[in-house]
Design an enzyme around this catalytic site. Structure first.
Site, PDB file in Angstrom:
ATOM      1  N   ASP A   1       9.512  62.579  37.814  1.00 33.63           N
ATOM      2  CA  ASP A   1       9.915  61.956  39.079  1.00 33.63           C
ATOM      3  C   ASP A   1      11.316  62.467  39.392  1.00 33.63           C
ATOM      4  OD1 ASP A   1      10.640  60.428  41.232  1.00 33.63           O
ATOM      5  OD2 ASP A   1      10.454  58.494  40.214  1.00 33.63           O
TER       6      ASP A   1
ATOM      7  N   TYR B   1      13.119  62.770  56.860  1.00 31.55           N
ATOM      8  CA  TYR B   1      12.729  64.101  56.394  1.00 31.55           C
ATOM      9  C   TYR B   1      13.612  65.165  57.031  1.00 31.55           C
ATOM     10  CZ  TYR B   1       9.658  68.122  55.461  1.00 31.55           C
ATOM     11  OH  TYR B   1       9.145  69.327  55.050  1.00 31.55           O
TER      12      TYR B   1
END
Length: 199
Positions: free
Chosen positions: A67, A159
């Site tokens: 992760d 984003y």
């Protein structure tokens, strides 16, 4: 005057987001060029992807379930990758999440997740790999940014911010890492039919 330097063409490369899409394509291209590759992804399918790539290419590949939003996890995975493949001479940061949601739907946790995966991870990976890369002439980092870094998109401000931040951060890192002979570049793809886009 043209300056030439020796390179380490067979040094290992870490590719994040390597279970599918652009990350997997980068890992396949690197193996085809003769590079050992550590394939990282949060999905455990990355283990099978690495095994398949190693079998078909004959090159050393490992899969690591990581992760990259966790700085501690990525640092541990650097140690694991180095132990398996040797000093790391390349990084492709392709891991990313779309963070789709317009301004009125943004939540702080979602914002943090997108920034931590898409942007922050590359910075701390560069930090963790600097010593390795400094010792291997020709070492390089590539960040997979996006057309949205400069175009923008109302549906994913988090984003767009993360990818725009990558362009700016990589310019700053280039100014710093050049003293160690380490290159860093960004690539800004348009709409590519990957699992992230298909969602």
């Amino acid at each position: 005057m043209t300056q030439q330097c020796s390179t380490s063409p067979n040094s290992p490369v870490i590719v994040t987001g390597a279970a599918s899409g652009i990350g997997l394509a980068c890992a396949e291209a690197l193996v085809a060029a003769g590079r050992p590759v550590a394939l990282w992804d949060i999905s455990d399918t990355v283990i099978a992807s690495a095994e398949k790539l190693a079998q078909t290419s004959g090159r050393a590949c490992i899969g690591c379930v990581v992760d990259v939003a966790s700085v501690a996890a990525l640092r541990a995975a650097v140690v694991q990758s180095r132990a398996a493949l040797g000093p790391i001479g390349g990084l492709v940061h392709a891991a990313g999440v779309a963070g789709v949601g317009p301004l009125d739907q943004l939540e702080p946790a979602q914002w943090d997740t997108v920034i931590n995966i898409n942007l922050r991870a590359e910075i701390f990976l560069a930090q963790a790999l600097r010593t390795d890369m400094k010792s291997l002439p020709g070492s390089a980092i590539v960040g997979i940014a996006s057309i949205n870094a400069t175009l923008g998109n109302a549906m994913n401000p988090s984003y767009s911010a993360s990818k725009g931040g990558m362009l700016a951060a990589n310019r700053a890192l280039a100014d710093d890492l050049a003293q160690d002979g380490i290159r860093i570049n960004s690539v800004s793809p348009g709409q590519i039919q990957t699992p992230m886009i298909q969602q």
